[in-house]
Design a protein around this motif. Structure first.
Motif, PDB file in Angstrom:
ATOM      1  N   PHE A  69       0.831  -1.200   0.000  1.00 15.71           N
ATOM      2  CA  PHE A  69       0.000   0.000   0.000  1.00 15.71           C
ATOM      3  C   PHE A  69       0.871   1.257   0.000  1.00 15.71           C
ATOM      4  N   SER A  70       1.937   1.243   0.803  1.00 14.27           N
ATOM      5  CA  SER A  70       2.806   2.413   0.841  1.00 14.27           C
ATOM      6  C   SER A  70       3.574   2.583  -0.463  1.00 14.27           C
ATOM      7  N   CYS A  71       3.897   1.471  -1.133  1.00 18.51           N
ATOM      8  CA  CYS A  71       4.590   1.559  -2.423  1.00 18.51           C
ATOM      9  C   CYS A  71       3.716   2.229  -3.476  1.00 18.51           C
ATOM     10  N   VAL A  72       2.419   2.143  -3.311  1.00 20.44           N
ATOM     11  CA  VAL A  72       1.495   2.802  -4.240  1.00 20.44           C
ATOM     12  C   VAL A  72       1.188   4.222  -3.772  1.00 20.44           C
ATOM     13  N   LEU A  73       1.010   4.389  -2.472  1.00 14.25           N
ATOM     14  CA  LEU A  73       0.588   5.682  -1.942  1.00 14.25           C
ATOM     15  C   LEU A  73       1.683   6.750  -2.028  1.00 14.25           C
ATOM     16  N   VAL A  91       2.024   8.506  -5.418  1.00 16.69           N
ATOM     17  CA  VAL A  91       0.847   9.349  -5.686  1.00 16.69           C
ATOM     18  C   VAL A  91       0.962  10.661  -4.920  1.00 16.69           C
ATOM     19  N   VAL A  92       1.379  10.584  -3.669  1.00 15.05           N
ATOM     20  CA  VAL A  92       1.546  11.795  -2.868  1.00 15.05           C
ATOM     21  C   VAL A  92       2.682  12.653  -3.424  1.00 15.05           C
ATOM     22  N   LEU A  93       3.769  12.022  -3.840  1.00 13.25           N
ATOM     23  CA  LEU A  93       4.884  12.787  -4.402  1.00 13.25           C
ATOM     24  C   LEU A  93       4.477  13.528  -5.667  1.00 13.25           C
ATOM     25  N   VAL A  94       3.729  12.863  -6.540  1.00 16.84           N
ATOM     26  CA  VAL A  94       3.248  13.543  -7.757  1.00 16.84           C
ATOM     27  C   VAL A  94       2.300  14.667  -7.377  1.00 16.84           C
ATOM     28  N   GLY A  95       1.487  14.445  -6.362  1.00 17.22           N
ATOM     29  CA  GLY A  95       0.576  15.493  -5.890  1.00 17.22           C
ATOM     30  C   GLY A  95       1.316  16.723  -5.376  1.00 17.22           C
ATOM     31  N   TYR A  96       2.493  16.526  -4.806  1.00 14.93           N
ATOM     32  CA  TYR A  96       3.290  17.649  -4.308  1.00 14.93           C
ATOM     33  C   TYR A  96       4.223  18.241  -5.361  1.00 14.93           C
ATOM     34  N   GLY A  97       4.126  17.765  -6.594  1.00 16.52           N
ATOM     35  CA  GLY A  97       4.866  18.388  -7.674  1.00 16.52           C
ATOM     36  C   GLY A  97       6.155  17.700  -8.079  1.00 16.52           C
ATOM     37  N   LEU A 127       7.148  12.666 -12.493  1.00 16.57           N
ATOM     38  CA  LEU A 127       6.676  11.290 -12.571  1.00 16.57           C
ATOM     39  C   LEU A 127       7.851  10.310 -12.526  1.00 16.57           C
ATOM     40  N   ALA A 128       8.970  10.698 -13.127  1.00 18.42           N
ATOM     41  CA  ALA A 128      10.157   9.833 -13.095  1.00 18.42           C
ATOM     42  C   ALA A 128      10.701   9.715 -11.668  1.00 18.42           C
ATOM     43  N   GLY A 129      10.703  10.809 -10.933  1.00 22.89           N
ATOM     44  CA  GLY A 129      11.161  10.775  -9.543  1.00 22.89           C
ATOM     45  C   GLY A 129      10.259   9.926  -8.667  1.00 22.89           C
ATOM     46  N   ALA A 130       8.955  10.048  -8.880  1.00 29.23           N
ATOM     47  CA  ALA A 130       8.002   9.251  -8.113  1.00 29.23           C
ATOM     48  C   ALA A 130       8.119   7.774  -8.462  1.00 29.23           C
ATOM     49  N   THR A 131       8.376   7.483  -9.745  1.00 32.05           N
ATOM     50  CA  THR A 131       8.561   6.089 -10.163  1.00 32.05           C
ATOM     51  C   THR A 131       9.825   5.511  -9.531  1.00 32.05           C
ATOM     52  N   GLY A 132      10.874   6.294  -9.477  1.00 33.49           N
ATOM     53  CA  GLY A 132      12.113   5.860  -8.830  1.00 33.49           C
ATOM     54  C   GLY A 132      11.902   5.575  -7.352  1.00 33.49           C
ATOM     55  N   ALA A 133      11.131   6.431  -6.698  1.00 35.43           N
ATOM     56  CA  ALA A 133      10.833   6.213  -5.283  1.00 35.43           C
ATOM     57  C   ALA A 133      10.018   4.936  -5.098  1.00 35.43           C
ATOM     58  N   LEU A 166      10.027   2.281  -7.061  1.00 30.57           N
ATOM     59  CA  LEU A 166      10.906   1.129  -7.292  1.00 30.57           C
ATOM     60  C   LEU A 166      11.835   0.895  -6.099  1.00 30.57           C
ATOM     61  N   GLY A 167      12.338   1.958  -5.512  1.00 29.27           N
ATOM     62  CA  GLY A 167      13.176   1.820  -4.324  1.00 29.27           C
ATOM     63  C   GLY A 167      12.409   1.217  -3.154  1.00 29.27           C
ATOM     64  N   LEU A 168      11.198   1.696  -2.937  1.00 30.92           N
ATOM     65  CA  LEU A 168      10.364   1.134  -1.866  1.00 30.92           C
ATOM     66  C   LEU A 168      10.034  -0.331  -2.135  1.00 30.92           C
ATOM     67  N   ALA A 169       9.784  -0.660  -3.383  1.00 25.97           N
ATOM     68  CA  ALA A 169       9.477  -2.054  -3.727  1.00 25.97           C
ATOM     69  C   ALA A 169      10.688  -2.952  -3.467  1.00 25.97           C
ATOM     70  N   ALA A 170      11.885  -2.456  -3.769  1.00 28.22           N
ATOM     71  CA  ALA A 170      13.100  -3.244  -3.521  1.00 28.22           C
ATOM     72  C   ALA A 170      13.308  -3.467  -2.026  1.00 28.22           C
ATOM     73  N   VAL A 171      13.135  -2.413  -1.237  1.00 23.82           N
ATOM     74  CA  VAL A 171      13.288  -2.545   0.221  1.00 23.82           C
ATOM     75  C   VAL A 171      12.225  -3.473   0.780  1.00 23.82           C
ATOM     76  N   THR A 172      11.002  -3.362   0.273  1.00 20.37           N
ATOM     77  CA  THR A 172       9.922  -4.233   0.733  1.00 20.37           C
ATOM     78  C   THR A 172      10.225  -5.691   0.411  1.00 20.37           C
ATOM     79  N   GLY A 173      10.728  -5.942  -0.783  1.00 12.86           N
ATOM     80  CA  GLY A 173      11.076  -7.315  -1.152  1.00 12.86           C
ATOM     81  C   GLY A 173      12.179  -7.888  -0.281  1.00 12.86           C
ATOM     82  N   ALA A 174      13.196  -7.078   0.006  1.00  8.54           N
ATOM     83  CA  ALA A 174      14.296  -7.542   0.857  1.00  8.54           C
ATOM     84  C   ALA A 174      13.807  -7.819   2.277  1.00  8.54           C
ATOM     85  N   CYS A 175      12.987  -6.934   2.806  1.00  8.69           N
ATOM     86  CA  CYS A 175      12.452  -7.136   4.158  1.00  8.69           C
ATOM     87  C   CYS A 175      11.548  -8.360   4.214  1.00  8.69           C
ATOM     88  N   ARG A 176      10.784  -8.577   3.172  1.00  5.21           N
ATOM     89  CA  ARG A 176       9.908  -9.752   3.137  1.00  5.21           C
ATOM     90  C   ARG A 176      10.729 -11.040   3.125  1.00  5.21           C
TER      91      ARG A 176
END
Length: 84
Positions: free
Chosen positions: A10-14, A17-23, A26-32, A34-44
């Motif tokens: 949920f946080s990887c999606v949210l 969206v919040v970053l794009v909302g704050y300006g 889209l590339a920066g938000a996508t990078g964030a 992907l980084g969150l998804a990588a950390v989530t996968g490692a923690c899992r």
């Protein structure tokens, strides 16, 4: 464990969206995302490994055998040059 993974997904999606909302771009938000998804996968993976280790019964240790550095006399050295 599944609740933790759901909240992480949920946080990887949210977050993007919040970053794009704050300006943020889209590339920066996508990078964030992907980084969150990588950390989530490692923690899992680490969480799954620790659950497997916790489910295993503890090995029975014999009192007669000492560890790698243990010896009969505390402080005694093995090998090396002798002086005196």
């Amino acid at each position: 464990m599944s609740d933790v993974v759901r909240w992480a997904a949920f946080s990887c999606v949210l977050v993007p969206v919040v970053l794009v909302g704050y300006g943020i771009s889209l590339a920066g938000a996508t990078g964030a995302a992907l980084g969150l998804a990588a950390v989530t996968g490692a923690c899992r993976a680490l969480l799954r490994q620790s659950e497997r280790c916790a489910a295993r019964p503890a090995p029975v240790r014999s009192c007669g055998r000492r560890g790698r550095r243990g010896g009969a006399v505390p402080g005694a050295r093995r090998g090396g040059r002798r002086t005196g």
